[in-house]
Scaffold this motif. Structure first.
Motif, mmCIF file in Angstrom:
data_model
loop_
_atom_site.group_PDB
_atom_site.id
_atom_site.type_symbol
_atom_site.label_atom_id
_atom_site.label_comp_id
_atom_site.label_asym_id
_atom_site.label_seq_id
_atom_site.Cartn_x
_atom_site.Cartn_y
_atom_site.Cartn_z
ATOM 1 N N LEU A 1 0.959 -1.198 -0.017
ATOM 2 C CA LEU A 1 0.039 0.504 0.232
ATOM 3 C C LEU A 1 1.104 1.296 0.029
ATOM 4 C CD1 LEU A 1 -2.288 -1.181 2.716
ATOM 5 C CD2 LEU A 1 -2.099 -0.900 0.191
ATOM 6 N N TYR A 2 0.357 2.027 -0.026
ATOM 7 C CA TYR A 2 1.133 3.340 -0.076
ATOM 8 C C TYR A 2 0.945 4.318 1.032
ATOM 9 C CZ TYR A 2 1.755 8.618 -0.500
ATOM 10 O OH TYR A 2 2.068 10.506 -0.523
ATOM 11 N N VAL B 1 9.686 1.753 -3.916
ATOM 12 C CA VAL B 1 8.902 0.525 -3.135
ATOM 13 C C VAL B 1 10.190 0.491 -1.699
ATOM 14 C CG1 VAL B 1 8.791 -1.730 -2.012
ATOM 15 C CG2 VAL B 1 7.420 -1.065 -4.119
ATOM 16 N N SER B 2 9.986 0.967 -0.373
ATOM 17 C CA SER B 2 10.885 1.076 0.093
ATOM 18 C C SER B 2 10.714 -0.380 0.772
ATOM 19 C CB SER B 2 10.511 2.242 1.126
ATOM 20 O OG SER B 2 11.051 3.482 1.037
ATOM 21 N N VAL B 3 11.817 -0.383 1.609
ATOM 22 C CA VAL B 3 11.348 -1.663 2.403
ATOM 23 C C VAL B 3 12.762 -1.500 3.899
ATOM 24 C CG1 VAL B 3 12.462 -4.090 2.643
ATOM 25 C CG2 VAL B 3 11.242 -3.276 1.128
ATOM 26 N N TYR B 4 12.612 -1.987 5.218
ATOM 27 C CA TYR B 4 13.482 -1.280 5.499
ATOM 28 C C TYR B 4 13.207 -2.826 6.729
ATOM 29 C CZ TYR B 4 12.816 3.582 5.836
ATOM 30 O OH TYR B 4 12.491 4.391 4.666
ATOM 31 N N LEU B 5 14.375 -2.975 7.089
ATOM 32 C CA LEU B 5 14.801 -4.513 8.135
ATOM 33 C C LEU B 5 15.349 -4.142 9.195
ATOM 34 C CD1 LEU B 5 15.212 -7.674 7.158
ATOM 35 C CD2 LEU B 5 17.269 -7.104 6.446
ATOM 36 N N PRO C 1 9.305 7.685 6.672
ATOM 37 C CA PRO C 1 9.588 8.706 6.001
ATOM 38 C C PRO C 1 9.459 9.594 4.612
ATOM 39 C CG PRO C 1 7.931 6.447 5.604
ATOM 40 C CD PRO C 1 8.447 6.576 6.786
ATOM 41 N N GLN C 2 7.876 9.807 6.028
ATOM 42 C CA GLN C 2 7.301 11.105 4.955
ATOM 43 C C GLN C 2 7.988 12.379 6.311
ATOM 44 O OE1 GLN C 2 3.143 10.907 4.668
ATOM 45 N NE2 GLN C 2 3.570 9.925 3.485
ATOM 46 N N ASN C 3 8.799 11.804 6.850
ATOM 47 C CA ASN C 3 10.111 13.038 7.420
ATOM 48 C C ASN C 3 8.754 14.229 8.578
ATOM 49 O OD1 ASN C 3 12.468 12.653 6.417
ATOM 50 N ND2 ASN C 3 11.464 14.602 4.398
ATOM 51 N N ALA D 1 7.702 -2.896 4.186
ATOM 52 C CA ALA D 1 7.890 -2.359 3.061
ATOM 53 C C ALA D 1 6.065 -1.570 2.807
ATOM 54 C CB ALA D 1 7.747 -3.581 1.817
ATOM 55 N N PHE D 2 6.154 -0.926 2.108
ATOM 56 C CA PHE D 2 5.763 0.024 1.435
ATOM 57 C C PHE D 2 5.936 0.453 -0.026
ATOM 58 C CE2 PHE D 2 7.857 2.288 4.566
ATOM 59 C CZ PHE D 2 8.142 3.611 3.631
ATOM 60 N N VAL D 3 4.735 1.052 -0.726
ATOM 61 C CA VAL D 3 4.773 1.466 -1.495
ATOM 62 C C VAL D 3 5.521 3.648 -1.335
ATOM 63 C CG1 VAL D 3 3.850 2.891 -4.011
ATOM 64 C CG2 VAL D 3 3.857 0.439 -2.716
ATOM 65 N N ALA D 4 6.215 4.042 -1.897
ATOM 66 C CA ALA D 4 6.635 5.306 -1.769
ATOM 67 C C ALA D 4 6.421 6.339 -2.233
ATOM 68 C CB ALA D 4 8.430 5.651 -1.586
ATOM 69 N N GLU D 5 5.203 5.749 -3.276
ATOM 70 C CA GLU D 5 4.807 7.112 -4.195
ATOM 71 C C GLU D 5 3.724 6.660 -4.618
ATOM 72 O OE1 GLU D 5 5.278 8.551 -8.490
ATOM 73 O OE2 GLU D 5 7.178 7.792 -7.784
#
Length: 702
Positions: A43-44, A82-86, A96-98, A140-144
């Motif tokens: 998802l976004y 897509v952003s993935v953080y581990l 991610p949106q500061n 994980a999520f969609v960054a845009e």
């Protein structure tokens, strides 16, 4: 076909692992272990509620791990990032949106990794050398954002998916070092060793004796380098913060190479021996423990028994200390004389150079409720479970508490330290330095400040300085350590300046209020501009704030894009009062004797006002449940179009009554099935237009 795909996927990974094995020259398992996770829809990101959680288990003695991520999207949509953080031990804490975090949040994560990729079916890899064994979590999520806001049903939605797998390579055998027993070795390549540190281990001394190269070198007495790391294999490929390097190349002739380190209690600790030169080295290696004696009975005390593979299980301890140590590590029975017992020493001595400086340890008692993440720890003292405790003003006090895997990590941990107002400060003021560390006992400097961990302080100078709260969102599972270091001072006022003079504490003890608790979100609330919810993803539950009115952040405290109260009130008034435009239609219907149509218009106006008034974020008024009002609003709007078209068709009374009933039942079914769908509106309007055209054509052809 599946076998061919797996082989093609693993080929580059095997190449990487083989290269790493060649560089390290260690004995590894024959085939890498592979964990494949099923595809999950992404998802976004608007808040943490939109993330997908992936869970991995890293085996014990893993020296190389490769995470592979592949994302794809609907074929008619353009690729999106897509952003993935581990993260090891718990869910990653990200913004991610500061967005800003609330005050007092502890955000330092030693084992947080990040990778970005596109939804173009290309694989992105994340290589980690010698990861900690156990639970790893990825989000994980969609960054845009996918598209602009459009009517549902008028377009094909873009769907992004992520697949991932973990490939690990482990070491086959690691020799175990018994305390006080030298282990003769002859190596020409890097080699791993391990030792198990029992409970209350203050320090471990690693000693290398009889070190000599074959053939004998004249310039370097002992060409060896040691890397020591708790809970995981030391790494020579990546920088690791929690490992210690011991260089024996500078050892003088005839001297032993030794170093004292802080180990992880009730865990395996690992040593990597590297040969500096391309030669064979003979040496003997041994470890010696300094174990602190118990100061208070621990009600939560348990015995941890290491198994062959490195895993542990817990059982209650109803035995003496000597028996307990023997159950933790069987090797301790063979040489009990090697266990040195240390005693408390003044806090201002040099800790790193003092092998016997143990701190007074006060156990904590765990309490839990039935809700998610609801637990708390309070000191176990003479008053049996109240948050007040007396600590010595001459030594550092150490407390520990445990965060359980899975069930504890989805909340927010709060550690509150306060100096009560009842403390007598006529002779001197008191300050208290705290140090919070995960996984290992904090290292302190000579004055008690933190060398590692999260530092905080309280003092008796003002009422606001008496209380300190440290907040840890999504705390990592495992043992946490908290130190309390007191310090006394006298504050003299000379003119407009205050001079602080360090003095010896008048009293030997001081009272401290300590409370360690966990809750959902931030104390189960998200302020005035958000609500706290619990979400499930991948079988794991976590809490997060869902903000409103443009507020953002972990606790809905970021007002960068916030909408003012006046603007929100104006929006609600315009949205609700605009429905008075139905009044002329209602009056005209009654005037033309169309009472059914006028009644439907009246219902539409009323339900639209009530629904939008209830759906507002701040200034809202709900006469009944929002879902009921939403159904009535959508239903009456579409029904108003239907009765208007039927009235314009000028059907005979019998057909008009039939059309009204058929439309009322059909529209109710459609609205309940999909209230926001495009065809729910288009279908009755289209049928009504067809009836209208047929009626007009038949009227003019008569």
């Amino acid at each position: 076909m599946a076998t061919r795909w797996i082989c093609a996927t693993l080929s580059p990974v095997l190449l990487i692992l083989s290269l790493c094995s060649f560089l390290c020259r260690i004995t590894t398992s024959e085939q890498p272990a592979v964990q494949i996770l099923e595809a999950r829809e992404l998802l976004y990101y608007t808040s943490y509620s939109n993330v997908q959680i992936f869970h991995y288990n890293v085996p014990v003695l893993t020296y190389a791990a490769v995470w592979e991520f592949k994302a794809n999207i609907s074929h008619y949509c353009s690729p999106k990032p897509v952003s993935v953080y581990l993260q090891y031990g718990s869910y990653p804490v990200v913004n991610p949106q500061n967005e800003t975090f609330p005050r007092g949040f502890h955000l330092r994560r030693q084992h947080l990794h990040h990778v970005t990729l596109l939804t173009n079916s290309e694989t992105a890899q994340l290589n980690i050398s010698c990861p900690l064994s156990g639970d790893w979590y990825a989000i994980a999520f969609v960054a845009e954002k996918f598209d602009n806001i459009v009517q549902m049903g008028s377009y094909l939605p873009c769907q992004a998916w992520l697949t991932s797998n973990l490939i690990t390579e482990t070491v086959e055998e690691v020799p175990t070092l018994s305390p006080g027993q030298p282990l003769p070795q002859q190596i020409s390549a890097p080699h791993y060793y391990r030792f198990y540190a029992p409970r209350d281990t203050w320090s471990v001394t690693v000693t290398v004796t009889s070190c000599a190269s074959i053939p004998v070198a004249t310039d370097v007495q002992c060409p060896l380098v040691f890397l020591v790391r708790p809970k995981a294999l030391p790494s020579v490929v990546q920088d690791v913060l929690d490992q210690t390097v011991i260089e024996c190349t500078r050892t003088s002739l005839g001297a032993d190479c030794a170093a004292t380190i802080t180990s992880s209690d009730e865990n395996w600790n690992y040593i990597l021996v590297e040969v500096v030169r391309n030669t064979t080295i003979e040496f003997s290696i041994q470890v010696d423990f300094t174990v602190c004696q118990e100061t208070e009975k621990d009600p939560n005390k348990h015995v941890t028994v290491p198994r062959a593979g490195g895993h542990t299980h817990h059982t209650e301890a109803k035995v003496g200390r000597k028996k307990e140590l023997s159950r933790k590590s069987p090797q301790l029975l063979e040489s009990p004389q090697t266990l040195k017992y240390a005693t408390p020493n003044p806090v201002f001595s040099h800790i790193d150079s003092c092998s016997g400086c143990c701190w007074k340890r006060i156990p904590l008692v765990r309490h839990a409720e039935g809700g998610n993440f609801a637990f708390w720890y309070v000191p176990w003292s003479n008053n049996r479970g109240t948050p007040f405790l007396n600590i010595s003003t001459e030594t550092t006090t150490l407390t520990t508490f445990e965060i359980y895997p899975v069930r504890d990590i989805g909340g927010t941990l709060e550690v509150t330290v306060a100096l009560p107002v009842t403390i007598n400060i006529t002779m001197n003021n008191i300050s208290l330095t705290t140090c919070l560390e995960y996984g290992i006992r904090p290292s302190l400097s000579e004055n008690g400040s933190c060398r590692t961990g999260l530092e905080g302080s309280v003092n008796t100078s003002t009422a606001t300085n008496r209380v300190l709260t440290m907040v840890v969102p999504f705390p990592e599972a495992g043992m946490w350590y908290l130190t309390l270091t007191p310090h006394c001072y006298f504050q003299e006022k000379e003119g407009n300046e205050n001079e602080v003079v360090d003095v010896r504490c008048y009293a030997n003890t001081t009272s401290v209020n300590l409370n360690v608790n966990s809750s959902s979100c931030v104390e189960n609330n998200c302020g005035d501009h958000g609500k706290c919810y619990s979400y499930y993803s991948g079988g794991f539950v976590f809490s997060t704030c869902v903000c409103s009115s443009g507020w953002r952040g972990w606790g809905c405290t970021d007002d960068t894009n916030a909408v003012s109260d006046a603007q929100q009130l104006l929006e609600v008034l315009l949205l609700t009062l605009s429905n008075i435009a139905f009044i002329p239609a209602i009056l005209l219907s009654v005037y033309r004797l169309h009472y059914t149509e006028g009644l439907v218009y009246l219902f539409t106006m009323c339900f639209s006002v009530l629904y939008h008034a209830c759906d507002a974020e701040v200034y809202n008024f709900c006469m009944m449940r929002l879902s009921v009002l939403q159904f009535c609003d959508f239903y009456s709007v579409i029904l108003a179009f239907w009765v208007t078209l039927i009235a314009m068709a000028d059907l005979p009374t019998t057909l008009q009554s039939l059309a009204h009933m058929a439309g009322a039942v059909g529209i109710a079914l459609a609205v309940e099935y999909d209230r926001t769908g495009l065809w729910v509106f288009v279908t009755p309007c289209g049928i009504g237009l067809i009836i209208l055209l047929i009626s007009w054509v038949s009227y003019h052809t008569r």
